[in-house]
Design an enzyme around this catalytic site. Structure first.
Site, PDB file in Angstrom:
ATOM      1  N   ASP A 180      38.458  46.186  40.517  1.00 25.07           N
ATOM      2  CA  ASP A 180      39.596  47.085  40.297  1.00 25.07           C
ATOM      3  C   ASP A 180      40.053  47.180  41.511  1.00 25.07           C
ATOM      4  O   ASP A 180      38.965  48.235  42.457  1.00 25.07           O
ATOM      5  CB  ASP A 180      40.313  47.815  39.596  1.00 25.07           C
ATOM      6  CG  ASP A 180      41.140  48.696  39.437  1.00 25.07           C
ATOM      7  OD1 ASP A 180      41.531  48.366  40.259  1.00 25.07           O
ATOM      8  OD2 ASP A 180      41.236  49.265  38.886  1.00 25.07           O
ATOM      9  N   ILE A 181      40.387  46.650  42.549  1.00 25.77           N
ATOM     10  CA  ILE A 181      40.898  46.504  43.974  1.00 25.77           C
ATOM     11  C   ILE A 181      40.869  47.799  44.544  1.00 25.77           C
ATOM     12  O   ILE A 181      40.543  48.291  45.414  1.00 25.77           O
ATOM     13  CB  ILE A 181      41.454  45.405  44.576  1.00 25.77           C
ATOM     14  CG1 ILE A 181      41.270  45.106  46.265  1.00 25.77           C
ATOM     15  CG2 ILE A 181      43.234  45.779  44.252  1.00 25.77           C
ATOM     16  CD1 ILE A 181      41.765  44.212  47.016  1.00 25.77           C
ATOM     17  N   GLY A 206      51.392  42.631  39.714  1.00 23.43           N
ATOM     18  CA  GLY A 206      49.955  42.325  39.419  1.00 23.43           C
ATOM     19  C   GLY A 206      49.288  43.108  40.427  1.00 23.43           C
ATOM     20  O   GLY A 206      48.892  44.111  40.723  1.00 23.43           O
ATOM     21  N   VAL A 207      48.685  42.362  41.593  1.00 20.53           N
ATOM     22  CA  VAL A 207      47.792  43.325  42.221  1.00 20.53           C
ATOM     23  C   VAL A 207      48.952  44.239  43.120  1.00 20.53           C
ATOM     24  O   VAL A 207      48.501  45.319  43.711  1.00 20.53           O
ATOM     25  CB  VAL A 207      47.281  42.340  43.178  1.00 20.53           C
ATOM     26  CG1 VAL A 207      46.438  43.032  44.620  1.00 20.53           C
ATOM     27  CG2 VAL A 207      45.660  41.918  42.683  1.00 20.53           C
ATOM     28  N   ASP A 208      49.902  44.065  44.153  1.00 22.99           N
ATOM     29  CA  ASP A 208      50.509  44.864  44.293  1.00 22.99           C
ATOM     30  C   ASP A 208      51.923  45.884  43.428  1.00 22.99           C
ATOM     31  O   ASP A 208      50.997  46.699  43.805  1.00 22.99           O
ATOM     32  CB  ASP A 208      52.119  43.685  44.601  1.00 22.99           C
ATOM     33  CG  ASP A 208      53.215  43.622  45.417  1.00 22.99           C
ATOM     34  OD1 ASP A 208      52.946  45.157  46.797  1.00 22.99           O
ATOM     35  OD2 ASP A 208      54.120  43.499  45.638  1.00 22.99           O
ATOM     36  N   TYR A 229      51.462  33.003  41.673  1.00 22.47           N
ATOM     37  CA  TYR A 229      52.042  32.212  42.696  1.00 22.47           C
ATOM     38  C   TYR A 229      52.037  31.116  42.574  1.00 22.47           C
ATOM     39  O   TYR A 229      51.845  30.082  42.768  1.00 22.47           O
ATOM     40  CB  TYR A 229      52.083  32.928  43.902  1.00 22.47           C
ATOM     41  CG  TYR A 229      52.758  33.689  44.638  1.00 22.47           C
ATOM     42  CD1 TYR A 229      53.903  34.637  42.898  1.00 22.47           C
ATOM     43  CD2 TYR A 229      52.716  33.980  45.873  1.00 22.47           C
ATOM     44  CE1 TYR A 229      54.520  35.059  44.446  1.00 22.47           C
ATOM     45  CE2 TYR A 229      53.126  35.089  46.260  1.00 22.47           C
ATOM     46  CZ  TYR A 229      54.251  35.397  45.683  1.00 22.47           C
ATOM     47  OH  TYR A 229      55.357  36.439  46.423  1.00 22.47           O
TER      48      TYR A 229
END
Length: 174
Positions: A10-11, A32-34, A126
């Site tokens: 997990d970033i 998502g990540v954002d 994407y």
């Protein structure tokens, strides 16, 4: 020599100087990540992104460009926002994706960040193939001089992405 590694995780929990956000051009959060980064950083990240939009990027952050904010409630110091190319919109030129990684490294270097964590930019919603993203990302990092950046960690959500990055890392540098 920059150390490059790939891990599954997990970033938002990474203890590095900077993490990279796979942002959309509005810089106002998303999925998502954002979305995960915005949620973990707290509401001050959104305000910092709004400030970036007002001052530096009134038309939105272009694909392949990067900009930094503080990280607020995250364990890192900075969030570097970059907009990946969207294959579903015909943005399939490898140079666009390469630019996400190299511009993020430039921003990290300019901030004085010695360590940076990247997600698999454009490999999710994407529509880019994971193996292509991994190859382009590793080649970009290996070939781009970013003074002061000693560690690049790819933090990947899921074993499929980790396998793609491990494979790309096992290939010799050109």
């Amino acid at each position: 020599m920059t150390s490059i590694e790939a891990v599954q995780g997990d970033i938002t929990t990474e203890r590095v100087d900077a993490i990279v956000n796979a942002a959309n051009s509005t810089l106002l959060g998303g999925g998502g990540v954002d979305g995960a980064i915005h949620a973990a950083a707290g509401p001050r990240l959104l305000e910092a992104c709004r400030r970036l939009r007002r001052t530096d990027w009134p038309d939105g952050l272009p694909v392949g460009e990067a900009a930094a904010t503080d990280a607020f409630d995250l364990p890192c110091r900075w969030v570097i926002h970059t907009v990946g190319p969207n294959a579903h919109r015909g943005q399939t030129a490898p140079a666009l994706l390469t630019s996400c990684f190299t511009r993020s490294l430039d921003v990290a270097s300019g901030l004085g960040a010695a360590s940076i964590a990247f997600p698999a930019i454009s490999a999710g919603a994407y529509g880019w193939d994971a193996a292509d993203v991994a190859r382009i990302a590793i080649e970009a990092v290996r070939s781009h001089l970013a003074p002061g950046v000693d560690l690049v960690r790819f933090v990947l959500f899921g074993s499929r992405l980790l396998d793609a990055f491990d494979h790309a890392l096992s290939r010799p540098a050109d």
